[in-house]
Each structure stands twice: as C-alpha cells, then as structure tokens.
Design a protein around this motif. Structure first.
Motif, short mmCIF file in Angstrom:
data_model
loop_
_atom_site.label_atom_id
_atom_site.label_comp_id
_atom_site.label_asym_id
_atom_site.label_seq_id
_atom_site.Cartn_x
_atom_site.Cartn_y
_atom_site.Cartn_z
N GLN A 19 -69.55 28.05 -43.16
CA GLN A 19 -70.00 29.39 -42.47
C GLN A 19 -71.32 30.44 -42.01
OE1 GLN A 19 -67.05 31.41 -44.75
NE2 GLN A 19 -65.09 30.92 -43.76
N ALA A 20 -71.05 30.69 -41.23
CA ALA A 20 -72.31 31.82 -40.81
C ALA A 20 -71.62 33.16 -41.59
CB ALA A 20 -72.63 31.83 -39.51
N LYS A 21 -72.45 34.51 -41.55
CA LYS A 21 -71.53 35.98 -41.96
C LYS A 21 -72.97 36.24 -41.31
CE LYS A 21 -69.72 33.34 -45.88
NZ LYS A 21 -69.76 33.59 -47.45
N LEU A 22 -72.34 37.67 -40.91
CA LEU A 22 -72.87 38.51 -41.10
C LEU A 22 -72.22 40.01 -41.62
CD1 LEU A 22 -74.91 40.49 -39.23
CD2 LEU A 22 -73.10 40.98 -37.30
N LEU A 48 -77.39 41.87 -43.04
CA LEU A 48 -77.99 40.59 -43.11
C LEU A 48 -77.34 39.07 -42.14
CD1 LEU A 48 -80.37 39.16 -44.40
CD2 LEU A 48 -78.76 38.63 -46.53
N PHE A 49 -77.58 38.40 -41.22
CA PHE A 49 -76.54 37.60 -41.03
C PHE A 49 -77.26 36.72 -41.98
CE2 PHE A 49 -77.38 33.79 -38.13
CZ PHE A 49 -76.33 33.31 -37.89
N VAL A 50 -76.38 35.60 -42.28
CA VAL A 50 -76.81 34.09 -43.10
C VAL A 50 -76.27 33.15 -42.22
CG1 VAL A 50 -76.13 33.00 -44.75
CG2 VAL A 50 -76.56 36.03 -44.69
N TYR A 53 -67.72 42.05 -44.19
CA TYR A 53 -68.25 40.68 -43.86
C TYR A 53 -68.14 39.82 -42.15
CZ TYR A 53 -66.46 37.73 -47.34
OH TYR A 53 -65.38 37.08 -47.36
N LYS A 54 -68.09 38.90 -41.59
CA LYS A 54 -68.29 38.01 -40.02
C LYS A 54 -68.30 37.43 -40.61
CE LYS A 54 -68.46 41.70 -36.19
NZ LYS A 54 -66.99 41.85 -36.37
N CYS A 55 -67.55 35.99 -40.19
CA CYS A 55 -67.26 35.03 -40.70
C CYS A 55 -66.93 33.73 -38.80
CB CYS A 55 -66.57 33.98 -41.22
SG CYS A 55 -67.04 34.76 -43.19
N ASP A 56 -67.93 32.61 -38.25
CA ASP A 56 -67.94 31.57 -37.43
C ASP A 56 -67.43 31.07 -38.11
OD1 ASP A 56 -69.86 30.47 -38.89
OD2 ASP A 56 -71.10 29.94 -37.23
N ASN A 57 -66.39 30.92 -38.81
CA ASN A 57 -65.22 29.92 -39.59
C ASN A 57 -64.27 30.00 -40.01
OD1 ASN A 57 -64.65 27.21 -38.96
ND2 ASN A 57 -66.04 25.84 -39.62
N TYR A 58 -62.96 29.81 -40.40
CA TYR A 58 -62.40 30.02 -40.66
C TYR A 58 -62.62 29.40 -42.10
CZ TYR A 58 -60.28 31.04 -36.31
OH TYR A 58 -59.27 32.00 -35.29
N TYR A 59 -62.05 29.97 -43.72
CA TYR A 59 -62.10 30.02 -44.84
C TYR A 59 -61.12 29.08 -44.53
CZ TYR A 59 -60.88 30.10 -49.56
OH TYR A 59 -61.03 29.45 -50.99
N CYS A 60 -61.49 27.55 -45.97
CA CYS A 60 -60.64 26.96 -46.34
C CYS A 60 -60.81 26.90 -47.43
CB CYS A 60 -61.58 25.28 -45.69
SG CYS A 60 -60.64 23.91 -45.94
N LYS A 61 -59.69 26.32 -48.74
CA LYS A 61 -60.18 26.81 -50.22
C LYS A 61 -60.45 25.09 -51.00
CE LYS A 61 -57.17 26.93 -54.29
NZ LYS A 61 -58.30 27.41 -55.04
#
Length: 185
Positions: free
Chosen positions: A70-73, A111-113, A132-140
């Motif tokens: 994931q990228a995060k903002l 911060l963009f990570v 925060y925003k994520c560019d992909n869904y969380y997967c445990k």
C-alpha cells in the motif's frame, strides 16, 4: 498544495494552501491532478482510515507485502504525531533508511508514503485524530512489521520508553533484518 521531497525517493511532504478568515479556515487536503502533476505519480486511493489515540500510543511499524503493498497519504486532523516511513525497497538507494516528520492539526502537513515502505507513528498529544488514505485494500494475510525499538534503525520516537503504549501485535513484531525484505515487494 506544495509537494516537498524528502531524503527517501518517492516519499513526499504535502503542504496545503490555507485560506483563513473570520469564520475559520479552508484547505484542499488532496487533489489527484495536482498531486499527479507535481509528483509524476498516478495514485488511486481506494480506502480511507481514521484512528483516535492518546499521548504515548505508538502504532507501527507496519506494511503490506507483495501484491497487497500500500501507498499511504497520512495526516493529523487534531493533535500531533511523529510520523515515520522506512524504505524497504531492496533496489532503492535509500533501502533501510527512515524519514520522520511532525504532523499536526496545526501545521496540516501530510506525508505520502509509497509502496514498499514500513510506516508508523507516535502520538505526541492527547486526543489525536490520525487519518490516512491507502491505494490498496488491507489484507490480514499480507501483514508485516518491524519493532519500533529496533536497534539498527534507532528511531527517536520523541517519547520516553515509559510513555509508550503498544498493541499486543506490535510488541511481538520482529526486528529489522535487511535480508528478509529482498522479495517482499
């Protein structure tokens, strides 16, 4: 919005343009086209998250592996945190290095990570709201992490160890091992 480079390639600080008057303030927290024009990245955020925390809460260092990276903002709506990004991209010139920045409701920085980074933050004020925003869904099943007190990274979290509160999951995270990130992303 002004995009500021950090020492880690692809990791940026975003500073909004703030409009203030007698009513309060307004700012655009994110504009896809503006971000794309300044960064050269076409990031499609698909999930927004929010966390409320008290002084001393430390969340991280976390990442998602493989196709779930994931990228995060990230930003703080209220309160203050020390936000930390660790470059885990094996082919990067800044592999194994970290960058930290104070994010607060007052300074409104973000911060963009990018994908391929571990991320975490230490809460420096009570009643902090982190978003925060994520560019992909969380997967445990794709979770990964690094202990916050790893001696190789030696991150200064701006808190005394007696102030830090961790989740049960974060207490047992492994220490940093450069060899283990060769095929993670």
């Amino acid at each position: 919005m002004k995009l500021i480079s950090t020492p880690l390639e692809g990791c940026f600080i975003l500073e909004p343009t703030l409009f203030e008057d007698a009513r309060g303030y307004f700012f655009e927290s994110y504009n896809h086209q503006n971000f794309k024009d300044q960064s050269g990245l076409n990031v499609n955020f698909v999930q927004d998250n929010e966390a409320y925390s008290h002084l001393g809460a430390l969340r991280g260092l976390h990442f998602q592996k493989g196709k779930h990276a994931q990228a995060k903002l990230v930003r703080v709506i209220r309160g203050k945190v020390l936000d930390v990004a660790v470059d885990l991209r094996a082919n990067s010139s800044t592999f194994g290095q970290y960058f930290s920045v104070i994010l607060s409701g007052e300074n409104k920085k973000q911060l963009f990570v990018p994908r391929g980074f571990a991320h975490g933050y230490a809460v420096l004020e009570n009643d902090t709201v982190f978003s925060y925003k994520c560019d992909n869904y969380y997967c445990k099943d794709a979770e990964g992490g690094i202990r916050y007190d790893d001696p190789t990274l030696a991150i200064d979290w701006h808190l005394e160890s007696s102030q830090i509160t961790l989740s049960e999951k974060d207490v047992v995270l492994p220490f940093y091992d450069a060899d283990s990130y060769q095929n993670v992303f």
